[in-house]
Write a protein that holds these residues in place. Sequence first.
Motif, short mmCIF file in Angstrom:
data_model
loop_
_atom_site.label_atom_id
_atom_site.label_comp_id
_atom_site.label_asym_id
_atom_site.label_seq_id
_atom_site.Cartn_x
_atom_site.Cartn_y
_atom_site.Cartn_z
N GLU A 118 25.95 16.76 44.94
CA GLU A 118 26.44 15.39 45.08
C GLU A 118 27.95 15.26 44.91
OE1 GLU A 118 25.13 13.35 40.94
OE2 GLU A 118 23.50 14.11 42.19
N ASP A 119 28.59 16.16 44.17
CA ASP A 119 30.03 16.05 43.97
C ASP A 119 30.84 16.91 44.94
OD1 ASP A 119 29.63 14.28 41.95
OD2 ASP A 119 30.17 15.63 40.33
N ALA A 156 16.36 18.81 42.94
CA ALA A 156 15.59 17.77 42.24
C ALA A 156 16.50 16.86 41.42
CB ALA A 156 14.55 18.42 41.33
N CYS A 157 17.60 17.40 40.91
CA CYS A 157 18.51 16.63 40.04
C CYS A 157 19.68 16.01 40.80
CB CYS A 157 19.04 17.54 38.93
SG CYS A 157 17.75 18.06 37.81
N SER A 158 19.65 16.07 42.12
CA SER A 158 20.76 15.55 42.92
C SER A 158 20.37 14.28 43.67
CB SER A 158 21.20 16.61 43.94
OG SER A 158 21.66 17.76 43.29
N HIS A 159 21.35 13.40 43.80
CA HIS A 159 21.17 12.20 44.61
C HIS A 159 21.07 12.59 46.07
CE1 HIS A 159 23.80 10.16 41.34
NE2 HIS A 159 22.53 10.11 41.00
N ASN A 160 20.37 11.78 46.84
CA ASN A 160 20.33 11.96 48.29
C ASN A 160 21.57 11.27 48.87
OD1 ASN A 160 19.92 11.71 51.04
ND2 ASN A 160 17.74 11.24 50.84
N PRO A 161 22.54 12.05 49.40
CA PRO A 161 23.78 11.45 49.86
C PRO A 161 23.62 10.53 51.07
CG PRO A 161 23.71 13.79 50.40
CD PRO A 161 22.50 13.49 49.57
N SER A 162 22.48 10.58 51.74
CA SER A 162 22.28 9.71 52.90
C SER A 162 21.94 8.28 52.49
CB SER A 162 21.20 10.28 53.83
OG SER A 162 19.93 10.21 53.21
N ILE A 163 21.61 8.07 51.21
CA ILE A 163 21.34 6.71 50.71
C ILE A 163 22.66 6.13 50.23
CG2 ILE A 163 20.05 5.34 49.02
CD1 ILE A 163 17.95 7.60 48.95
N ARG A 179 20.14 5.30 45.27
CA ARG A 179 20.24 6.77 45.21
C ARG A 179 19.70 7.29 43.88
NH1 ARG A 179 25.49 6.53 47.43
NH2 ARG A 179 26.36 6.65 45.34
N ARG A 180 20.16 6.67 42.80
CA ARG A 180 19.73 7.09 41.46
C ARG A 180 18.23 6.84 41.28
NH1 ARG A 180 23.15 4.35 38.65
NH2 ARG A 180 21.84 2.54 38.30
N GLU A 181 17.77 5.69 41.72
CA GLU A 181 16.36 5.34 41.61
C GLU A 181 15.49 6.35 42.38
OE1 GLU A 181 14.81 1.69 43.64
OE2 GLU A 181 14.69 0.98 41.57
N ASN A 182 15.93 6.73 43.57
CA ASN A 182 15.21 7.70 44.39
C ASN A 182 15.12 9.06 43.70
OD1 ASN A 182 15.77 10.06 46.60
ND2 ASN A 182 14.28 8.57 47.35
N MET A 183 16.24 9.50 43.10
CA MET A 183 16.26 10.78 42.41
C MET A 183 15.31 10.77 41.21
SD MET A 183 19.27 12.59 40.26
CE MET A 183 19.41 11.05 39.39
N MET A 184 15.36 9.71 40.42
CA MET A 184 14.51 9.62 39.23
C MET A 184 13.03 9.54 39.63
SD MET A 184 16.70 10.01 36.95
CE MET A 184 15.87 9.67 35.42
N LYS A 185 12.75 8.86 40.73
CA LYS A 185 11.38 8.76 41.22
C LYS A 185 10.88 10.15 41.63
CE LYS A 185 8.59 6.43 44.71
NZ LYS A 185 8.62 5.63 45.93
N LYS A 186 11.76 10.94 42.27
CA LYS A 186 11.40 12.32 42.65
C LYS A 186 11.00 13.13 41.42
CE LYS A 186 15.10 14.02 44.48
NZ LYS A 186 16.20 14.71 45.11
#
Length: 192
Positions: free
Chosen positions: A69-70, A93-100, A106-113
Amino acid sequence: MKFIEKEMKKWKSLEEITKELVKKSIKWKRKGMTYTNNYGHSFNVYDLLVKDWYDEDICIAWLLHDIIEDWWHTEQQLLDLWYNARVVSLVVACSHNPSIEDSYKRRENMMKKIKESKNEDALIIKIADFTDNLQTAHLLKEDKSQTFVLKKGPYLMDLKNNILWDNKYFNQSNINNLFYDKWIDAKLLSTQ
């Protein structure tokens, strides 16, 4: 020649090579802290995880946890650099999806994963990440600090209680104790 191949010819450990990669990739200063390099965040908690005797894959994944992500490295690039599939899957698994585009989503999606996978190792890395970030949360803009501490904190605590509740090793670890202590401290600071 690949970065890791060149470094391995110098007889360096995977830890040393990964630290060099992180230093070269994450060059800017930490949010709200103009005197601190951002890669120091990766090194801080790496030391805690090593002291808690987590295995090398978890420690290496921790060092790399922000690299997608960085610095926008991809899953395939990490595999091409000789990192094993477990390390790379933990980083992903611990990274945000940069397309969101929306940062909250993005954070919500990552935590849901992480929640849906029930991946204890990924959750431990995320808790370590959050714990180190808590130490500087008060330097963020007030609305971001409040969101970070008062929304992300309880969510992670809930995940910890539901996924790691019977993980005796984690529950006796430094990172677990620090997580709780730093979260309480940050909650107090953010509500003053």
